[in-house]
Design a protein around this motif. Structure first.
Motif, PDB file in Angstrom:
ATOM      1  N   SER A  65      50.108   8.257   2.954  1.00 39.19           N
ATOM      2  CA  SER A  65      50.855   9.452   2.564  1.00 39.19           C
ATOM      3  C   SER A  65      51.443   9.148   1.192  1.00 39.19           C
ATOM      4  O   SER A  65      51.383   8.024   0.719  1.00 39.19           O
ATOM      5  N   GLU A  66      52.010  10.140   0.539  1.00 44.42           N
ATOM      6  CA  GLU A  66      52.738   9.850  -0.699  1.00 44.42           C
ATOM      7  C   GLU A  66      54.155  10.402  -0.546  1.00 44.42           C
ATOM      8  O   GLU A  66      54.816  10.713  -1.518  1.00 44.42           O
ATOM      9  N   GLN A  67      54.578  10.531   0.715  1.00 43.70           N
ATOM     10  CA  GLN A  67      55.837  11.212   0.979  1.00 43.70           C
ATOM     11  C   GLN A  67      56.882  10.215   1.493  1.00 43.70           C
ATOM     12  O   GLN A  67      56.634   9.498   2.457  1.00 43.70           O
ATOM     13  N   PHE A 300      45.017  10.889  -9.966  1.00 44.07           N
ATOM     14  CA  PHE A 300      44.391  10.598  -8.677  1.00 44.07           C
ATOM     15  C   PHE A 300      44.840   9.217  -8.209  1.00 44.07           C
ATOM     16  O   PHE A 300      44.605   8.221  -8.888  1.00 44.07           O
ATOM     17  N   ASP A 301      45.482   9.173  -7.058  1.00 45.25           N
ATOM     18  CA  ASP A 301      46.074   7.926  -6.569  1.00 45.25           C
ATOM     19  C   ASP A 301      45.272   7.295  -5.433  1.00 45.25           C
ATOM     20  O   ASP A 301      44.484   7.960  -4.760  1.00 45.25           O
ATOM     21  N   ASP A 302      45.562   6.017  -5.222  1.00 46.20           N
ATOM     22  CA  ASP A 302      45.166   5.236  -4.034  1.00 46.20           C
ATOM     23  C   ASP A 302      43.738   4.710  -4.062  1.00 46.20           C
ATOM     24  O   ASP A 302      43.360   3.952  -3.185  1.00 46.20           O
ATOM     25  N   GLY A 303      42.919   5.106  -5.025  1.00 50.75           N
ATOM     26  CA  GLY A 303      41.551   4.608  -5.085  1.00 50.75           C
ATOM     27  C   GLY A 303      41.488   3.278  -5.808  1.00 50.75           C
ATOM     28  O   GLY A 303      42.530   2.634  -5.982  1.00 50.75           O
ATOM     29  N   ASN A 351      48.568   1.641 -12.568  1.00 47.83           N
ATOM     30  CA  ASN A 351      48.832   0.679 -11.497  1.00 47.83           C
ATOM     31  C   ASN A 351      49.614   1.378 -10.369  1.00 47.83           C
ATOM     32  O   ASN A 351      50.618   2.050 -10.628  1.00 47.83           O
ATOM     33  N   HIS A 352      49.132   1.231  -9.152  1.00 44.31           N
ATOM     34  CA  HIS A 352      49.804   1.869  -8.007  1.00 44.31           C
ATOM     35  C   HIS A 352      50.161   0.827  -6.942  1.00 44.31           C
ATOM     36  O   HIS A 352      50.214   1.155  -5.767  1.00 44.31           O
ATOM     37  N   SER A 353      50.359  -0.429  -7.391  1.00 46.93           N
ATOM     38  CA  SER A 353      50.706  -1.578  -6.539  1.00 46.93           C
ATOM     39  C   SER A 353      49.476  -2.162  -5.860  1.00 46.93           C
ATOM     40  O   SER A 353      48.399  -1.578  -5.926  1.00 46.93           O
ATOM     41  N   ASN A 355      49.080  -3.095  -2.450  1.00 44.35           N
ATOM     42  CA  ASN A 355      48.725  -2.522  -1.136  1.00 44.35           C
ATOM     43  C   ASN A 355      49.663  -1.397  -0.695  1.00 44.35           C
ATOM     44  O   ASN A 355      49.833  -1.158   0.487  1.00 44.35           O
ATOM     45  N   HIS A 356      50.266  -0.743  -1.675  1.00 42.78           N
ATOM     46  CA  HIS A 356      50.977   0.509  -1.419  1.00 42.78           C
ATOM     47  C   HIS A 356      52.225   0.386  -0.538  1.00 42.78           C
ATOM     48  O   HIS A 356      52.456   1.198   0.363  1.00 42.78           O
ATOM     49  N   PRO A 357      53.089  -0.598  -0.798  1.00 41.46           N
ATOM     50  CA  PRO A 357      54.364  -0.625  -0.073  1.00 41.46           C
ATOM     51  C   PRO A 357      55.416   0.202  -0.810  1.00 41.46           C
ATOM     52  O   PRO A 357      55.251   0.506  -2.002  1.00 41.46           O
ATOM     53  N   MET A 442      47.098  14.084  -6.908  1.00 44.56           N
ATOM     54  CA  MET A 442      46.049  14.189  -5.873  1.00 44.56           C
ATOM     55  C   MET A 442      45.610  12.774  -5.502  1.00 44.56           C
ATOM     56  O   MET A 442      46.112  11.802  -6.063  1.00 44.56           O
ATOM     57  N   HIS A 443      44.691  12.686  -4.556  1.00 46.42           N
ATOM     58  CA  HIS A 443      44.232  11.382  -4.071  1.00 46.42           C
ATOM     59  C   HIS A 443      42.713  11.362  -4.002  1.00 46.42           C
ATOM     60  O   HIS A 443      42.126  12.193  -3.298  1.00 46.42           O
ATOM     61  N   ASP A 444      42.092  10.401  -4.696  1.00 44.73           N
ATOM     62  CA  ASP A 444      40.624  10.363  -4.685  1.00 44.73           C
ATOM     63  C   ASP A 444      40.058   9.558  -3.522  1.00 44.73           C
ATOM     64  O   ASP A 444      38.863   9.272  -3.499  1.00 44.73           O
TER      65      ASP A 444
HETATM   66 ZN    ZN Z   1      49.731   6.458  -3.173  1.00 47.96          ZN
END
Ligand code: ZN
Length: 477
Positions: A65-67, A300-303, A351-353, A355-357, A442-444
């Motif tokens: 999620s991004e929330q 576009f995040d998380d990819g 950069n989005h970290s 592993n997304h913590p 958005m998220h790819d």
């Molecule tokens: Zn994210």
């Protein structure tokens, strides 16, 4: 003499994670936390890093999620040929995520978090090993738990960690484990006996076993599994000479492939054709003047994710649109070729970290580690270090800001595309909310979001929008 090694769970989180060096194929181990007191156990040899980009047909299954009111991020690998092992990981992750979403997220507005990240232990010859690390802040059982999964390509079978030990040697192995644990601070000898005697609870407790590069075996117990919860995680290390006679035939192969890895992984699966990577190359710098024309920055995040990111790059190229990708380090390590294609096409890679913590829940050194390892992986893939970062969940505070020189980027339009997975709704949301100079989130990793992009590009192009990167937008305002 008895040894004593209590390892704080957050240190383990770092120790178990593959560093960015994995992506360049070198030993990615980052050392092991150990007790510095006199008489403490010697630091076990580190676990060898694996370069996941060498695994043919690898797919990272991500969800997030991004929330900030429902923060979760999960990932596990899907390796062709190891379907039974993928199914075991999927089952475990799906159960944890369903529990989290039905509990923590239903109330909304809380600060709880679920994070499941993956690390390759062995991907060599006919042996595959993966550790999933779960950081769970959702209740009484909060903390770090780890689990290792093993696949035997020769037998075509998924193995639990206990499968590394021969059936006939399990009693001797368990007795040696008890002997190492008894007498340590926080261990309840009676509870330990009953946990390791009962076959079901034994399998549950012995869910993290891994060889070290010198052939020793390391067994890790999660907080509360064999000792009182405040004592944290326990680790038992057996040297090679002790463990080798107890190993199963599979265990011996895992030990061998850990000490001297083969060049490649071969689980006997049918060859997977390498997915196409778009070759679009940007011609020069973007000269769009956002003072004169209407600009917007799609992010576009998380990819990256295969094949979604490749599909997205093709759509963007068709409209000569530039975008910004906030990539997650563990996915960059798996698919550096896609990150390279993003940069080559004139997009910006942020950069989005790793592993997304939620970075606001980490220490300064953990924050720096999350961001530095990801920047190193991006630089290894593209030749250029990023200058922007997006904090997962948009969670940022003064401590996060001071732990990095990267510039934070949040967003103006939140599509919440991770929530509803509906192509038309994603497109409608962006088209309805978009305004000049907005940053759109958005998220790819979601095929539905990628499928919405052509409609977004077509409609907004007709309305006179120009698609630029975040840095280009910022520089021209
Ligand atoms: Zn994210």
């Amino acid at each position: 003499m008895r040894t004593h090694t209590l390892v704080p769970s957050l240190l383990l989180l770092g120790a178990f994670s593959c560093t960015a060096a994995c992506s360049s194929g070198s030993d990615g181990s980052s050392g092991t936390a150990s007790d510095a007191r006199p008489g403490a156990a010697p630091t076990p040899s580190p676990v060898r890093g694996v370069d996941p980009s060498k695994i043919k047909g690898l797919e990272i299954v991500s969800d997030s999620s991004e929330q900030s009111s429902c923060p979760f991020a999960t990932s596990y690998p899907n390796v062709p040929g190891a379907e039974a092992m993928t199914a075991a990981m999927k089952k475990d992750v799906d159960e944890r995520l369903a529990d989290f979403r039905s509990g923590a997220c239903e109330g909304g507005g809380n600060s709880l978090e679920l994070n499941v990240s993956h690390q390759f232990l062995v991907a060599s010859g006919d042996v595959l090993g993966v550790r999933l690390s779960t950081q769970d802040h959702s209740g009484a059982g909060s903390g770090l738990s780890t689990r290792t999964y093993w696949y035997d390509g020769k037998a075509g079978a998924y193995r639990t960690p206990l499968g590394l030990v021969a059936d006939g040697s399990q009693d001797a192995f368990i007795a040696a484990l008890k002997d190492q644990l008894k007498g340590r601070e926080g261990i309840d000898a009676t509870a330990l006996d009953s946990t390791l005697s009962d076959p079901a609870s034994r399998t549950a407790a012995l869910d993290d076993m891994v060889f070290t590069t010198d052939g020793g075996l390391r067994v890790t117990f999660d907080r509360g599994e064999v000792g009182v919860p405040p004592a944290g995680t326990y680790m038992v290390a057996f040297p090679k000479e002790t463990i080798t006679p107890w190993l199963s035939a599979f265990g011996q192969r895992v030990q061998q492939q850990t000490m001297t890895p083969s060049r490649s992984l071969d689980l006997g699966a049918a060859p997977v054709p390498a997915p196409a990577v778009p070759t679009h190359t940007a011609s020069g710098d973007d000269d769009t003047d956002c003072k004169k024309v209407t600009c917007i920055a799609l992010t576009f995040d998380d990819g990256p994710a295969a094949p979604e990111t490749a599909t997205l790059l093709t759509s963007l190229a068709q409209y000569r649109a530039r975008a910004t990708f906030f990539t997650v380090g563990q996915n960059v390590a798996a698919h550096p070729e896609l990150v390279r294609a993003e940069a080559r096409a004139g997009h910006e890679v942020g950069n989005h970290s790793w592993n997304h913590p939620d970075l606001t829940k980490l220490t300064p050194s953990q924050i720096a580690s999350q961001l530095n390892r990801t920047s190193a992986a991006i630089k290894a893939a593209t030749g250029k270090a990023p200058t922007l970062f997006r904090p997962p969940y948009g969670a940022i505070n003064a401590q996060v800001k001071s732990a990095t020189t990267l510039s934070p980027v949040l967003w103006d339009v939140d599509t919440e595309d991770w929530k509803y997975r509906d192509e038309d709704k994603v497109a409608r949301t962006v088209i309805a909310k978009a305004q000049r100079n907005d940053v759109v989130l958005m998220h790819d990793i979601h095929p539905t979001s990628v499928a919405a992009v052509p409609q977004i590009l077509r409609t907004l192009t007709d309305r006179g929008y120009h698609f630029v990167t975040v840095s280009h937008l910022r520089a021209s305002l």
